[in-house]
Design an enzyme around this catalytic site. Structure first.
Site, short mmCIF file in Angstrom:
data_model
loop_
_atom_site.label_atom_id
_atom_site.label_comp_id
_atom_site.label_asym_id
_atom_site.label_seq_id
_atom_site.Cartn_x
_atom_site.Cartn_y
_atom_site.Cartn_z
N ASP A 188 0.82 -1.21 0.00
CA ASP A 188 0.00 0.00 0.00
C ASP A 188 0.86 1.27 0.00
O ASP A 188 0.46 2.29 -0.55
CB ASP A 188 -0.93 0.01 1.22
CG ASP A 188 -2.09 -0.98 1.07
OD1 ASP A 188 -2.27 -1.51 -0.05
OD2 ASP A 188 -2.79 -1.22 2.05
N HIS A 202 5.29 13.09 25.80
CA HIS A 202 5.23 13.99 26.94
C HIS A 202 5.81 15.37 26.61
O HIS A 202 6.93 15.48 26.11
CB HIS A 202 5.99 13.38 28.12
CG HIS A 202 5.96 14.23 29.36
ND1 HIS A 202 4.81 14.41 30.10
CD2 HIS A 202 6.93 14.96 29.97
CE1 HIS A 202 5.07 15.21 31.12
NE2 HIS A 202 6.35 15.56 31.08
N HIS A 259 -6.20 19.36 25.57
CA HIS A 259 -4.81 19.06 25.26
C HIS A 259 -4.69 17.64 24.69
O HIS A 259 -5.28 16.70 25.23
CB HIS A 259 -3.94 19.19 26.50
CG HIS A 259 -2.48 19.25 26.19
ND1 HIS A 259 -1.85 20.42 25.80
CD2 HIS A 259 -1.53 18.28 26.18
CE1 HIS A 259 -0.56 20.17 25.58
NE2 HIS A 259 -0.35 18.88 25.82
N ALA A 305 -4.72 2.00 8.72
CA ALA A 305 -3.31 2.38 8.85
C ALA A 305 -3.08 3.11 10.18
O ALA A 305 -3.32 2.58 11.25
CB ALA A 305 -2.92 3.24 7.64
N TYR A 306 -2.60 4.35 10.13
CA TYR A 306 -2.29 5.13 11.32
C TYR A 306 -3.51 5.23 12.25
O TYR A 306 -3.41 5.13 13.48
CB TYR A 306 -1.84 6.52 10.87
CG TYR A 306 -1.05 7.34 11.86
CD1 TYR A 306 -0.93 6.97 13.20
CD2 TYR A 306 -0.42 8.51 11.45
CE1 TYR A 306 -0.21 7.73 14.09
CE2 TYR A 306 0.31 9.29 12.35
CZ TYR A 306 0.40 8.89 13.66
OH TYR A 306 1.11 9.65 14.54
#
Length: 273
Positions: A64, A147, A166, A180-181
């Site tokens: 892909d 972090h 946040h 995917a992600y």
């Protein structure tokens, strides 16, 4: 007829298949061109992938990632994906059938009988800029992941606030990119037949669940309280922006066009780790 060929970089099997396809196309009286990286593997002349938009068909040989790379250069030219044993959501053709399928597309093009399917892409834009379209996802995140690297974000859909607070970032994906992600960030798998986009917050302090919105929705991500922010398309194109800023993500008017047979979504799922 002119056919562009893109083979997975560093994969000798893909390079050999590209060479075989080039020979078969020549015998069929069709011109074959390969991208620069494939040309280096084969020791022949190549062209920049960006110039493949003047072809009549592009053949992607690999996974892909190779397909996404080819799609950047094809820019609307139909793409035939050959899968070399990877997950293969976008590549429906097996290596054993590759030459026959390429020649079948050549014949269909000449007869005017090609069957082409369109897959949506999304595009990110801001104040005076616009990125190239993305087939999988657009990510907006702070100066770095982890972090101390996030940002204060507000996510709106068609002007209405969905979430804020946040977070490391926000990911907007198409159905094609949901595996995917998006999946690694806890987003849902989306069947390619669903016409929608997925909005997934990344490591949010007090975030909302992933949200599926209409394909034509406009998603805006406002970024504040960060030294900088980064917009990334398909993991390849990046743009650094300065908060406070608003990034708009919406459907592109330039879809990817697929040629050849369709892949079995559920069979491809079985190859996921």
């Amino acid at each position: 007829m002119k056919v562009g060929i893109v083979a997975q970089k560093g994969n000798s099997r893909a390079a050999y298949l590209a060479a075989d396809a080039s020979e078969a196309l020549a015998e069929a009286d069709a011109e074959a061109v390969v991208d620069a990286a494939t040309a280096e593997e084969l020791g022949v002349e190549g062209v920049p992938v960006e110039s493949l938009d003047d072809c009549d068909l592009v053949v992607s040989i690999g996974g892909d990632g190779t397909f996404l790379y080819a799609a950047r250069g094809a820019d609307g030219v139909p793409i035939l994906g050959v899968n070399l044993g990877e997950v293969g959501f976008l590549n429906a053709v097996s290596p054993d059938d590759a030459i026959d399928e390429v020649l079948a597309e050549v014949a269909a093009f000449r007869e005017g009988s090609q069957s082409i399917r369109e897959v949506p892409r999304i595009v990110a834009s801001g104040d005076g800029w616009e990125m190239d379209p993305s087939m999988n996802e657009v990510v907006v995140h702070g100066p770095r992941r982890g972090h101390g690297g996030g940002a204060d974000l507000e996510v709106c859909v068609n002007g209405s606030v969905y979430s804020g607070g946040h977070a490391d970032g926000v990911l907007v994906t198409t159905p094609a990119g949901s595996s995917a992600y998006n999946l690694s960030e806890g987003g849902p798998l989306v069947h390619p037949g669903v016409e929608g986009l997925v909005v997934t917050e990344m490591a949010a302090a007090e975030g909302m669940p992933p949200l599926v919105v209409p394909l034509d929705a406009a998603v805006t991500v406002s970024v504040t309280d960060a030294a900088s922010a980064v917009v990334v398309g398909d993991g390849r194109t990046r743009r650094t922006v300065s908060p406070p800023t608003e990034i708009r993500i919406e459907r592109s008017d330039s879809p990817v066009r697929l040629a050849g047979p369709t892949s079995d979504f559920f069979e491809a799922l079985g190859k996921l780790d």
